[in-house]
Write a protein that holds these residues in place. Structure first.
Motif, PDB file in Angstrom:
ATOM      1  N   SER A 107       8.375 -27.224 -21.701  1.00  0.00           N
ATOM      2  CA  SER A 107       8.732 -26.052 -22.514  1.00  0.00           C
ATOM      3  C   SER A 107      10.242 -25.961 -22.705  1.00  0.00           C
ATOM      4  O   SER A 107      10.714 -25.529 -23.760  1.00  0.00           O
ATOM      5  N   LEU A 108      10.997 -26.393 -21.710  1.00  0.00           N
ATOM      6  CA  LEU A 108      12.452 -26.406 -21.826  1.00  0.00           C
ATOM      7  C   LEU A 108      12.904 -27.447 -22.852  1.00  0.00           C
ATOM      8  O   LEU A 108      13.814 -27.197 -23.649  1.00  0.00           O
ATOM      9  N   ILE A 109      12.258 -28.596 -22.860  1.00  0.00           N
ATOM     10  CA  ILE A 109      12.559 -29.630 -23.855  1.00  0.00           C
ATOM     11  C   ILE A 109      12.253 -29.094 -25.257  1.00  0.00           C
ATOM     12  O   ILE A 109      13.063 -29.259 -26.183  1.00  0.00           O
ATOM     13  N   GLU A 110      11.122 -28.425 -25.397  1.00  0.00           N
ATOM     14  CA  GLU A 110      10.759 -27.844 -26.699  1.00  0.00           C
ATOM     15  C   GLU A 110      11.766 -26.783 -27.128  1.00  0.00           C
ATOM     16  O   GLU A 110      12.090 -26.668 -28.310  1.00  0.00           O
ATOM     17  N   LYS A 111      12.276 -26.024 -26.175  1.00  0.00           N
ATOM     18  CA  LYS A 111      13.285 -24.996 -26.481  1.00  0.00           C
ATOM     19  C   LYS A 111      14.547 -25.658 -27.021  1.00  0.00           C
ATOM     20  O   LYS A 111      15.122 -25.204 -28.018  1.00  0.00           O
ATOM     21  N   ILE A 112      14.991 -26.729 -26.374  1.00  0.00           N
ATOM     22  CA  ILE A 112      16.183 -27.446 -26.829  1.00  0.00           C
ATOM     23  C   ILE A 112      15.948 -28.006 -28.234  1.00  0.00           C
ATOM     24  O   ILE A 112      16.814 -27.901 -29.107  1.00  0.00           O
ATOM     25  N   GLN A 113      14.770 -28.584 -28.447  1.00  0.00           N
ATOM     26  CA  GLN A 113      14.453 -29.146 -29.759  1.00  0.00           C
ATOM     27  C   GLN A 113      14.441 -28.058 -30.839  1.00  0.00           C
ATOM     28  O   GLN A 113      14.925 -28.279 -31.948  1.00  0.00           O
ATOM     29  N   LYS A 114      13.909 -26.899 -30.508  1.00  0.00           N
ATOM     30  CA  LYS A 114      13.856 -25.799 -31.471  1.00  0.00           C
ATOM     31  C   LYS A 114      15.268 -25.339 -31.826  1.00  0.00           C
ATOM     32  O   LYS A 114      15.571 -25.086 -32.993  1.00  0.00           O
ATOM     33  N   GLU A 115      16.144 -25.243 -30.821  1.00  0.00           N
ATOM     34  CA  GLU A 115      17.531 -24.849 -31.077  1.00  0.00           C
ATOM     35  C   GLU A 115      18.217 -25.864 -31.989  1.00  0.00           C
ATOM     36  O   GLU A 115      18.978 -25.490 -32.883  1.00  0.00           O
ATOM     37  N   LYS A 159      20.650 -29.394 -16.812  1.00  0.00           N
ATOM     38  CA  LYS A 159      20.702 -29.323 -15.344  1.00  0.00           C
ATOM     39  C   LYS A 159      19.345 -28.882 -14.781  1.00  0.00           C
ATOM     40  O   LYS A 159      18.892 -29.418 -13.770  1.00  0.00           O
ATOM     41  N   LYS A 160      18.703 -27.910 -15.451  1.00  0.00           N
ATOM     42  CA  LYS A 160      17.371 -27.476 -15.020  1.00  0.00           C
ATOM     43  C   LYS A 160      16.360 -28.606 -15.178  1.00  0.00           C
ATOM     44  O   LYS A 160      15.524 -28.834 -14.304  1.00  0.00           O
ATOM     45  N   LEU A 161      16.443 -29.309 -16.315  1.00  0.00           N
ATOM     46  CA  LEU A 161      15.545 -30.445 -16.534  1.00  0.00           C
ATOM     47  C   LEU A 161      15.722 -31.491 -15.452  1.00  0.00           C
ATOM     48  O   LEU A 161      14.754 -32.103 -14.998  1.00  0.00           O
ATOM     49  N   GLU A 170      21.967 -35.728 -34.210  1.00  0.00           N
ATOM     50  CA  GLU A 170      20.795 -36.565 -34.477  1.00  0.00           C
ATOM     51  C   GLU A 170      20.501 -37.445 -33.263  1.00  0.00           C
ATOM     52  O   GLU A 170      19.357 -37.584 -32.843  1.00  0.00           O
ATOM     53  N   SER A 171      21.545 -38.010 -32.693  1.00  0.00           N
ATOM     54  CA  SER A 171      21.372 -38.835 -31.506  1.00  0.00           C
ATOM     55  C   SER A 171      20.916 -37.986 -30.325  1.00  0.00           C
ATOM     56  O   SER A 171      20.045 -38.396 -29.555  1.00  0.00           O
ATOM     57  N   PHE A 172      21.493 -36.797 -30.171  1.00  0.00           N
ATOM     58  CA  PHE A 172      21.083 -35.922 -29.078  1.00  0.00           C
ATOM     59  C   PHE A 172      19.620 -35.517 -29.234  1.00  0.00           C
ATOM     60  O   PHE A 172      18.858 -35.495 -28.264  1.00  0.00           O
ATOM     61  N   GLU A 173      19.207 -35.249 -30.464  1.00  0.00           N
ATOM     62  CA  GLU A 173      17.810 -34.911 -30.730  1.00  0.00           C
ATOM     63  C   GLU A 173      16.891 -36.075 -30.343  1.00  0.00           C
ATOM     64  O   GLU A 173      15.829 -35.877 -29.747  1.00  0.00           O
ATOM     65  N   ILE A 224      16.667 -36.292 -26.514  1.00  0.00           N
ATOM     66  CA  ILE A 224      15.747 -35.279 -25.980  1.00  0.00           C
ATOM     67  C   ILE A 224      14.296 -35.674 -26.246  1.00  0.00           C
ATOM     68  O   ILE A 224      13.425 -35.494 -25.391  1.00  0.00           O
ATOM     69  N   SER A 225      14.024 -36.240 -27.413  1.00  0.00           N
ATOM     70  CA  SER A 225      12.645 -36.617 -27.743  1.00  0.00           C
ATOM     71  C   SER A 225      12.125 -37.714 -26.810  1.00  0.00           C
ATOM     72  O   SER A 225      10.921 -37.790 -26.561  1.00  0.00           O
ATOM     73  N   LEU A 226      13.017 -38.543 -26.287  1.00  0.00           N
ATOM     74  CA  LEU A 226      12.603 -39.599 -25.358  1.00  0.00           C
ATOM     75  C   LEU A 226      11.994 -39.016 -24.084  1.00  0.00           C
ATOM     76  O   LEU A 226      11.139 -39.640 -23.452  1.00  0.00           O
ATOM     77  N   LEU A 227      12.408 -37.825 -23.721  1.00  0.00           N
ATOM     78  CA  LEU A 227      11.967 -37.205 -22.471  1.00  0.00           C
ATOM     79  C   LEU A 227      10.511 -36.753 -22.515  1.00  0.00           C
ATOM     80  O   LEU A 227       9.893 -36.561 -21.475  1.00  0.00           O
ATOM     81  N   LEU A 228       9.969 -36.603 -23.713  1.00  0.00           N
ATOM     82  CA  LEU A 228       8.605 -36.086 -23.845  1.00  0.00           C
ATOM     83  C   LEU A 228       7.537 -37.073 -23.389  1.00  0.00           C
ATOM     84  O   LEU A 228       6.495 -36.672 -22.888  1.00  0.00           O
TER      85      LEU A 228
END
Length: 120
Positions: free
Chosen positions: A8-16, A32-34, A89-92, A95-99
């Protein structure tokens, strides 16, 4: 990642990111939480990637690492894709790799990000 709170935290980052609401300080706290959740997955590549990512953001105030290149390059002549501006774009992609860490290519790309963070 397997933890539902981490997902859910990953999804929050992606939504932002999708809403163009990237805030470096809150993103650092979320990473840090992740990282805390990543200890449960017992994946050292993931844990290291998250630490290097938030340290990179703390130091530079932006994500200056580009998406890893697809072509296999001899490691002795390794070139990294760095940016002079915030590469969301790279940061996105990062983050997607973590899913889905079951995909071998996702782990390989996280390793490439780790190498780029260290080379930066």
């Amino acid at each position: 990642m397997k933890n539902k709170y981490a997902l859910s935290l990953i999804e929050k980052i992606q939504k932002e990111l999708l809403l163009d609401k990237f805030d470096c300080s809150s993103t650092i706290e979320n990473l840090k939480k992740l990282r805390e959740y990543s200890f449960d997955d017992q994946n050292p590549v993931l844990t290291k990637a998250l630490r290097l990512a938030y340290e990179h953001l703390e130091t530079n105030g932006a994500f200056l690492i580009g998406i890893p290149m697809d072509e296999p390059i001899d490691d002795s002549e390794k070139e990294f894709n760095f940016s002079e501006t915030n590469d969301l774009e790279s940061f996105e992609y990062f983050i997607s790799l973590l899913l889905d860490l079951e995909k071998k290519n996702n782990i390989l790309d996280l390793r490439e990000y780790n190498k780029a963070f260290l080379a930066f």
